[in-house]
Design a protein around this motif. Structure first.
Motif, PDB file in Angstrom:
ATOM      1  N   ASN A   7       1.050  68.194 -54.703  1.00 48.30           N
ATOM      2  CA  ASN A   7       2.406  68.376 -55.246  1.00 48.30           C
ATOM      3  C   ASN A   7       2.448  69.489 -56.286  1.00 48.30           C
ATOM      4  O   ASN A   7       3.233  69.444 -57.242  1.00 48.30           O
ATOM      5  N   GLY A   8       1.580  70.463 -56.113  1.00 47.70           N
ATOM      6  CA  GLY A   8       1.518  71.577 -57.050  1.00 47.70           C
ATOM      7  C   GLY A   8       0.620  71.345 -58.246  1.00 47.70           C
ATOM      8  O   GLY A   8       0.373  72.267 -59.031  1.00 47.70           O
ATOM      9  N   TRP A   9       0.114  70.108 -58.437  1.00 56.78           N
ATOM     10  CA  TRP A   9      -0.677  69.747 -59.607  1.00 56.78           C
ATOM     11  C   TRP A   9      -2.169  69.737 -59.311  1.00 56.78           C
ATOM     12  O   TRP A   9      -2.603  69.315 -58.242  1.00 56.78           O
ATOM     13  N   GLY A  10      -2.942  70.222 -60.280  1.00 54.67           N
ATOM     14  CA  GLY A  10      -4.390  70.140 -60.200  1.00 54.67           C
ATOM     15  C   GLY A  10      -4.959  69.784 -61.563  1.00 54.67           C
ATOM     16  O   GLY A  10      -4.256  69.766 -62.576  1.00 54.67           O
ATOM     17  N   ARG A  11      -6.270  69.495 -61.594  1.00 49.25           N
ATOM     18  CA  ARG A  11      -6.910  69.127 -62.861  1.00 49.25           C
ATOM     19  C   ARG A  11      -8.346  69.606 -62.866  1.00 49.25           C
ATOM     20  O   ARG A  11      -9.056  69.501 -61.862  1.00 49.25           O
ATOM     21  N   LEU A  12      -8.775  70.144 -64.010  1.00 46.83           N
ATOM     22  CA  LEU A  12     -10.159  70.550 -64.219  1.00 46.83           C
ATOM     23  C   LEU A  12     -10.852  69.560 -65.141  1.00 46.83           C
ATOM     24  O   LEU A  12     -10.285  69.171 -66.178  1.00 46.83           O
ATOM     25  N   LEU A  13     -12.079  69.197 -64.789  1.00 47.29           N
ATOM     26  CA  LEU A  13     -12.870  68.264 -65.583  1.00 47.29           C
ATOM     27  C   LEU A  13     -14.203  68.902 -65.943  1.00 47.29           C
ATOM     28  O   LEU A  13     -14.537  70.000 -65.470  1.00 47.29           O
ATOM     29  N   THR A  14     -14.970  68.210 -66.758  1.00 43.33           N
ATOM     30  CA  THR A  14     -16.307  68.723 -67.093  1.00 43.33           C
ATOM     31  C   THR A  14     -17.165  68.838 -65.839  1.00 43.33           C
ATOM     32  O   THR A  14     -18.019  69.717 -65.757  1.00 43.33           O
ATOM     33  N   SER A  15     -16.914  67.966 -64.879  1.00 44.71           N
ATOM     34  CA  SER A  15     -17.674  68.047 -63.630  1.00 44.71           C
ATOM     35  C   SER A  15     -17.358  69.313 -62.843  1.00 44.71           C
ATOM     36  O   SER A  15     -18.125  69.743 -61.985  1.00 44.71           O
ATOM     37  N   ASP A  16     -16.223  69.969 -63.187  1.00 44.82           N
ATOM     38  CA  ASP A  16     -15.860  71.229 -62.542  1.00 44.82           C
ATOM     39  C   ASP A  16     -16.387  72.439 -63.307  1.00 44.82           C
ATOM     40  O   ASP A  16     -16.270  73.581 -62.831  1.00 44.82           O
ATOM     41  N   GLY A  17     -16.913  72.190 -64.509  1.00 38.37           N
ATOM     42  CA  GLY A  17     -17.433  73.307 -65.297  1.00 38.37           C
ATOM     43  C   GLY A  17     -16.833  73.475 -66.666  1.00 38.37           C
ATOM     44  O   GLY A  17     -17.241  74.356 -67.426  1.00 38.37           O
ATOM     45  N   LEU A  18     -15.851  72.645 -67.027  1.00 43.76           N
ATOM     46  CA  LEU A  18     -15.313  72.706 -68.390  1.00 43.76           C
ATOM     47  C   LEU A  18     -16.400  72.336 -69.388  1.00 43.76           C
ATOM     48  O   LEU A  18     -17.215  71.441 -69.140  1.00 43.76           O
ATOM     49  N   THR A  19     -16.404  73.007 -70.550  1.00 42.96           N
ATOM     50  CA  THR A  19     -17.397  72.670 -71.575  1.00 42.96           C
ATOM     51  C   THR A  19     -17.113  71.319 -72.201  1.00 42.96           C
ATOM     52  O   THR A  19     -18.006  70.680 -72.745  1.00 42.96           O
ATOM     53  N   SER A  20     -15.857  70.874 -72.137  1.00 39.80           N
ATOM     54  CA  SER A  20     -15.469  69.570 -72.664  1.00 39.80           C
ATOM     55  C   SER A  20     -14.129  69.198 -72.070  1.00 39.80           C
ATOM     56  O   SER A  20     -13.343  70.055 -71.659  1.00 39.80           O
ATOM     57  N   ASP A  21     -13.828  67.896 -72.037  1.00 37.69           N
ATOM     58  CA  ASP A  21     -12.531  67.434 -71.570  1.00 37.69           C
ATOM     59  C   ASP A  21     -11.443  67.610 -72.618  1.00 37.69           C
ATOM     60  O   ASP A  21     -10.270  67.372 -72.341  1.00 37.69           O
ATOM     61  N   LYS A  22     -11.817  68.018 -73.836  1.00 38.18           N
ATOM     62  CA  LYS A  22     -10.845  68.207 -74.914  1.00 38.18           C
ATOM     63  C   LYS A  22     -10.523  69.695 -75.028  1.00 38.18           C
ATOM     64  O   LYS A  22     -11.199  70.440 -75.727  1.00 38.18           O
ATOM     65  N   ALA A  23      -9.470  70.120 -74.346  1.00 37.49           N
ATOM     66  CA  ALA A  23      -9.085  71.532 -74.344  1.00 37.49           C
ATOM     67  C   ALA A  23      -8.009  71.762 -75.403  1.00 37.49           C
ATOM     68  O   ALA A  23      -6.938  71.166 -75.347  1.00 37.49           O
ATOM     69  N   SER A  24      -8.315  72.638 -76.349  1.00 39.20           N
ATOM     70  CA  SER A  24      -7.440  72.822 -77.506  1.00 39.20           C
ATOM     71  C   SER A  24      -6.786  74.193 -77.577  1.00 39.20           C
ATOM     72  O   SER A  24      -5.872  74.396 -78.385  1.00 39.20           O
ATOM     73  N   ALA A  25      -7.236  75.166 -76.781  1.00 38.08           N
ATOM     74  CA  ALA A  25      -6.673  76.521 -76.859  1.00 38.08           C
ATOM     75  C   ALA A  25      -6.722  77.168 -75.487  1.00 38.08           C
ATOM     76  O   ALA A  25      -7.698  76.997 -74.741  1.00 38.08           O
ATOM     77  N   LEU A  26      -5.672  77.929 -75.153  1.00 38.00           N
ATOM     78  CA  LEU A  26      -5.578  78.605 -73.867  1.00 38.00           C
ATOM     79  C   LEU A  26      -5.123  80.040 -74.080  1.00 38.00           C
ATOM     80  O   LEU A  26      -4.284  80.309 -74.951  1.00 38.00           O
ATOM     81  N   ALA A  27      -5.660  80.977 -73.299  1.00 42.00           N
ATOM     82  CA  ALA A  27      -5.201  82.370 -73.369  1.00 42.00           C
ATOM     83  C   ALA A  27      -5.512  83.064 -72.053  1.00 42.00           C
ATOM     84  O   ALA A  27      -6.570  82.833 -71.452  1.00 42.00           O
ATOM     85  N   VAL A  28      -4.597  83.915 -71.621  1.00 44.39           N
ATOM     86  CA  VAL A  28      -4.809  84.750 -70.436  1.00 44.39           C
ATOM     87  C   VAL A  28      -5.104  86.158 -70.912  1.00 44.39           C
ATOM     88  O   VAL A  28      -4.334  86.740 -71.679  1.00 44.39           O
ATOM     89  N   ASP A  29      -6.254  86.724 -70.480  1.00 41.62           N
ATOM     90  CA  ASP A  29      -6.613  88.057 -70.982  1.00 41.62           C
ATOM     91  C   ASP A  29      -5.969  89.159 -70.145  1.00 41.62           C
ATOM     92  O   ASP A  29      -5.222  88.902 -69.191  1.00 41.62           O
ATOM     93  N   ASN A  30      -6.267  90.393 -70.513  1.00 43.93           N
ATOM     94  CA  ASN A  30      -5.615  91.541 -69.865  1.00 43.93           C
ATOM     95  C   ASN A  30      -6.056  91.753 -68.429  1.00 43.93           C
ATOM     96  O   ASN A  30      -5.419  92.503 -67.690  1.00 43.93           O
ATOM     97  N   ASP A  31      -7.144  91.103 -68.015  1.00 41.02           N
ATOM     98  CA  ASP A  31      -7.603  91.163 -66.628  1.00 41.02           C
ATOM     99  C   ASP A  31      -7.139  89.969 -65.808  1.00 41.02           C
ATOM    100  O   ASP A  31      -7.502  89.848 -64.632  1.00 41.02           O
ATOM    101  N   GLY A  32      -6.368  89.075 -66.425  1.00 43.58           N
ATOM    102  CA  GLY A  32      -5.871  87.893 -65.729  1.00 43.58           C
ATOM    103  C   GLY A  32      -6.789  86.701 -65.793  1.00 43.58           C
ATOM    104  O   GLY A  32      -6.484  85.656 -65.210  1.00 43.58           O
ATOM    105  N   ASN A  33      -7.927  86.814 -66.502  1.00 41.78           N
ATOM    106  CA  ASN A  33      -8.830  85.676 -66.648  1.00 41.78           C
ATOM    107  C   ASN A  33      -8.237  84.668 -67.638  1.00 41.78           C
ATOM    108  O   ASN A  33      -7.558  85.049 -68.591  1.00 41.78           O
ATOM    109  N   LEU A  34      -8.525  83.383 -67.412  1.00 41.83           N
ATOM    110  CA  LEU A  34      -8.049  82.327 -68.296  1.00 41.83           C
ATOM    111  C   LEU A  34      -9.191  81.858 -69.182  1.00 41.83           C
ATOM    112  O   LEU A  34     -10.246  81.453 -68.694  1.00 41.83           O
ATOM    113  N   TRP A  35      -8.983  81.907 -70.487  1.00 42.20           N
ATOM    114  CA  TRP A  35      -9.949  81.419 -71.467  1.00 42.20           C
ATOM    115  C   TRP A  35      -9.486  80.069 -71.979  1.00 42.20           C
ATOM    116  O   TRP A  35      -8.345  79.925 -72.418  1.00 42.20           O
TER     117      TRP A  35
END
Length: 734
Positions: free
Chosen positions: A505-533
């Motif tokens: 339904n358009g929704w997805g989720r990333l977990l530590t099992s997918d490669g996140l350093t932690s399940d507690k995500a506190s900051a998001l930014a898209v850089d000039n190359d389109g990468n997501l930090w």
């Protein structure tokens, strides 16, 4: 890098000092110091960027030469010369590293400065700029007073010292005041209303002590409470101190206002009904308060002088709009609304001025289309501010915002606007299956459903960004927790138009099992190359292809132990990362740490290592760091480049060598190269610029030698060499 600036609230006055020669009052606060001259209504502001070693200053005095002495809560002593605008520093107390070593008061006695600190009483020679004795203990046995000195007075051939545990005296003729047994101690047993004494003053041939339970005077060998002051919280005293009216009587301030004692009758009120509580006095015509300085006329009619600066030190949710105006929220509880700064004027937005806001707990600002500002509150929805800075509406439960887990609350968690002009508003704990609120260009509201948000776990959104694919990404953690019990883990994302692998339904989720350093995500930014930090409480994860995130994610290891509180991408694609241990700057590919800014490393210009928020004015290259102790800014070379060459400008021009700073070349396109030519066409130097709007030349040739006096041609080339601009600069050898 360029200059640092610091911005702090200075309305809460701690102490005042009067400079009769300049007719100027000096005030110290928890946000630094300021001076004010009423004759021409001029302020001067002093923080770390103007020379203070710390903005948390607590004591001030002016000596007979007009030199200003400033003491700090960490023991640092400053000496400021107003005529030359120069500073000297004394770090002896600061260097002791005692658990408590704050300077509580400074008293000038001729050419001696008496320093009243948590350590004790220190004698300091002004001409020699050196310490003499320090008296740390007054009296002997269990009744001895240790440190915590608050004031000093000379009366009847005796030195009197007040402390937070009582008063002590010793003869002026005492050859060894360092001996504890040479001091007589007075406490409540000798009649003081309280042991903790804030202030001493002499009047009517006796000495007075200010306490939180009344004003005491010495009668013989015992103290008595002055009639009319029993139970009063007496904060400061003044008699025969300038500026004053009715100078011989004793004036005092308390929570109820300004009072006078004439030596015989009970103390009576002179002025009251202040908008905020009084805190300090300079004479009886200047009273510091929690919101500025009260100036009294000879009839004790007051007017309030409010120093310039931000209305709050809590810069917890920064954003900079397209005009370069800085915006910030102030907190989720006990907030002060939100505020803006256009480079000259601060503006406060509070519920007292606009009832639509509902409360003052506004904590996050997001920039939308047409330079709109979306200001999220903790409990009252989200305010929409237009490009002129006017509140247009507040979206809350009454007009379409769904409630939080607590049905009486609407906690907005940021907003982001897509290319179609739709603003996507994150609801912190969305109800049922309503996950996101959409504010359409026609001002109608829409809702995104299809995500079960409260069963079996409660989904929490704390921020939202939109990537180049139009995917909405939601953080789930912030400094403003408590956590919701049974909360869902991971980073959620949503795209209504583009099919991302693994979404439903358009929704997805990333977990530590997918490669996140932690399940507690506190900051998001898209850089000039389109990468997501993605910043978490255990460092950063980078998604190199947000179109297929689970197969293109990697952990960034150099700061894996840091809690990330904000990420800003500058025009050069450098990443500025706010943490609780300062600000890190990373190269565009993230492989190198270009800088690490801390309180110690910047000499206090970064006001706190716990950087709550971060934002940038790309047009000027100014980076802003928000803390709960104030705002710091830093000029950077990362200005947004020009789309095409127009005209190069140079600063300074002429350029005098040798110089402490490089020549700035302004007006460059992205990735420009510079060539420095002599007037007869010889190549002196070829320079690679940082890549943004400005480049730099230090005045040297290719061999590192300073060039000679003359006119030089600066030629700028675009990266591909298809665009060229040139200009001339004069160089003068000293």
């Amino acid at each position: 890098m360029g200059d640092w600036r610091t911005y702090t609230a200075k309305r809460n006055i701690r102490q005042l000092a009067w400079d009769a020669g300049r007719q100027t009052v000096w005030a110290v606060t928890g946000g630094g110091m300021f001076s004010y001259r009423d004759a021409d209504q001029t302020f001067a502001d002093f923080t770390a960027s103007e020379g203070l070693q710390t903005t948390d200053v607590s004591a001030v005095a002016v000596d007979r030469d007009g030199t200003v002495w400033v003491g700090a809560t960490d023991g640092f002593l400053h000496r400021y010369h107003p005529s030359t605008r120069t500073w000297e520093y004394v770090s002896d107390i600061f260097d002791k590293h005692e658990p408590q070593q704050g300077i509580n008061r400074l008293k000038v006695l001729g050419d001696t400065l008496m320093i009243l600190s948590d350590i004790g009483v220190s004698v300091f020679s002004i001409p020699r700029m050196e310490f003499g004795d320090t008296y740390k203990r007054f009296g002997t046995g269990s009744g001895a007073l240790v440190g915590s000195a608050t004031d000093l007075a000379i009366f009847n051939g005796m030195i009197w010292v007040s402390t937070r545990a009582g008063v002590a005296s010793t003869p002026l003729s005492n050859p060894n005041p360092s001996a504890p047994d040479s001091w007589q101690v007075y406490t409540t047993a000798q009649g003081l209303p309280m042991n903790s004494v804030r202030r001493l003053e002499t009047a009517f041939d006796t000495i007075f002590a200010a306490t939180s339970a009344g004003l005491a005077l010495l009668r013989g060998s015992a103290w008595a409470t002055v009639d009319g002051t029993a139970g009063l919280n007496v904060l400061d005293l003044s008699s025969n101190r300038q500026p004053c009216a009715d100078c011989t009587n004793l004036y005092l301030i308390s929570d109820v206002g300004l009072l006078v004692y004439d030596g015989t009758s009970p103390a009576r009120s002179v002025a009251g009904g202040f908008q905020s509580g009084p805190t300090a006095m300079a004479g009886n015509l200047l009273v510091g308060t929690l919101s500025g300085i009260l100036f009294f006329d000879q009839n004790f009619t007051a007017r309030l002088i409010v120093p310039p600066g931000p209305p709050s030190d809590k810069f917890v949710g920064l954003a900079v709009d397209r005009r370069g105006v800085v915006w910030s929220g102030t907190g989720t509880s006990n907030g002060s609304g939100f505020m803006s700064f256009d480079g000259v004027r601060w503006r406060a937005y509070t519920v007292q001025d606009d009832a639509r806001l509902g409360s003052n707990n506004y904590y996050k600002v997001s920039i939308g289309s047409n330079d709109a500002k979306w200001v999220s509150s903790w409990g009252n929805g989200i305010a929409l501010v237009d490009d002129a800075g006017n509140v247009k509406k507040v979206l809350n439960r009454a007009n379409g915002m769904p409630p939080a887990v607590d049905p009486s609350f609407v906690v907005a968690a940021g907003a982001a606007t897509d290319q179609a002009g739709v603003t996507w508003i994150a609801d912190r704990t969305p109800p049922g299956d309503t996950a996101i609120v959409k504010f359409n260009p026609d001002s109608s509201l829409g809702y995104v459903r299809g995500l079960i948000t409260r069963t079996p776990n409660v989904i929490v959104f704390t921020d939202v960004v939109i990537d180049l694919y139009g995917t909405k990404w939601f953080a789930n953690y912030s400094r403003f927790e408590p956590f919701v019990a049974g909360r869902a883990s991971g980073v959620y994302y949503y795209n209504e138009n583009f099919s991302i692998p693994g979404t439903v339904n358009g929704w997805g989720r990333l977990l530590t099992s997918d490669g996140l350093t932690s399940d507690k995500a506190s900051a998001l930014a898209v850089d000039n190359d389109g990468n997501l930090w993605i910043g978490t409480d255990q460092g950063i994860s980078i998604i190199f292809d947000p179109g297929d995130p689970k197969n293109h994610i990697a952990a960034y290891h150099p700061i894996s132990d840091q809690l990330i509180q904000g990420i800003v991408v500058d025009p050069l694609n450098n990443k500025w990362v706010a943490t609780r241990t300062g600000v890190f700057v990373f190269s565009p590919d993230g492989t190198s740490i270009l800088g690490h800014y801390t309180v110690t490393g910047t000499g206090g210009k970064l006001l706190d290592d716990d950087v709550a928020s971060i934002s940038m004015d790309a047009a000027s290259g100014t980076m802003y760091f928000g803390t709960e102790k104030g705002l710091s800014s830093l000029g950077t070379p990362a200005l947004a480049p020009k789309p095409d060459f127009d005209k190069l400008s140079f600063s300074p021009n002429p350029y005098y060598l040798p110089a402490s700073r490089s020549l700035v070349v302004d007006g460059l396109v992205q990735g420009s190269l510079l060539k420095i030519l002599s007037i007869d066409g010889r190549l002196m130097r070829e320079i690679t610029t940082p890549g943004g709007r400005v480049g730099f030349w230090d005045g040297t040739d290719a061999n590192g030698r300073l060039v000679q006096t003359g006119v030089y041609v600066v030629v700028a080339y675009s990266e591909a060499g298809s665009k060229v601009a040139a200009g001339k600069v004069a160089v003068v050898r000293r």
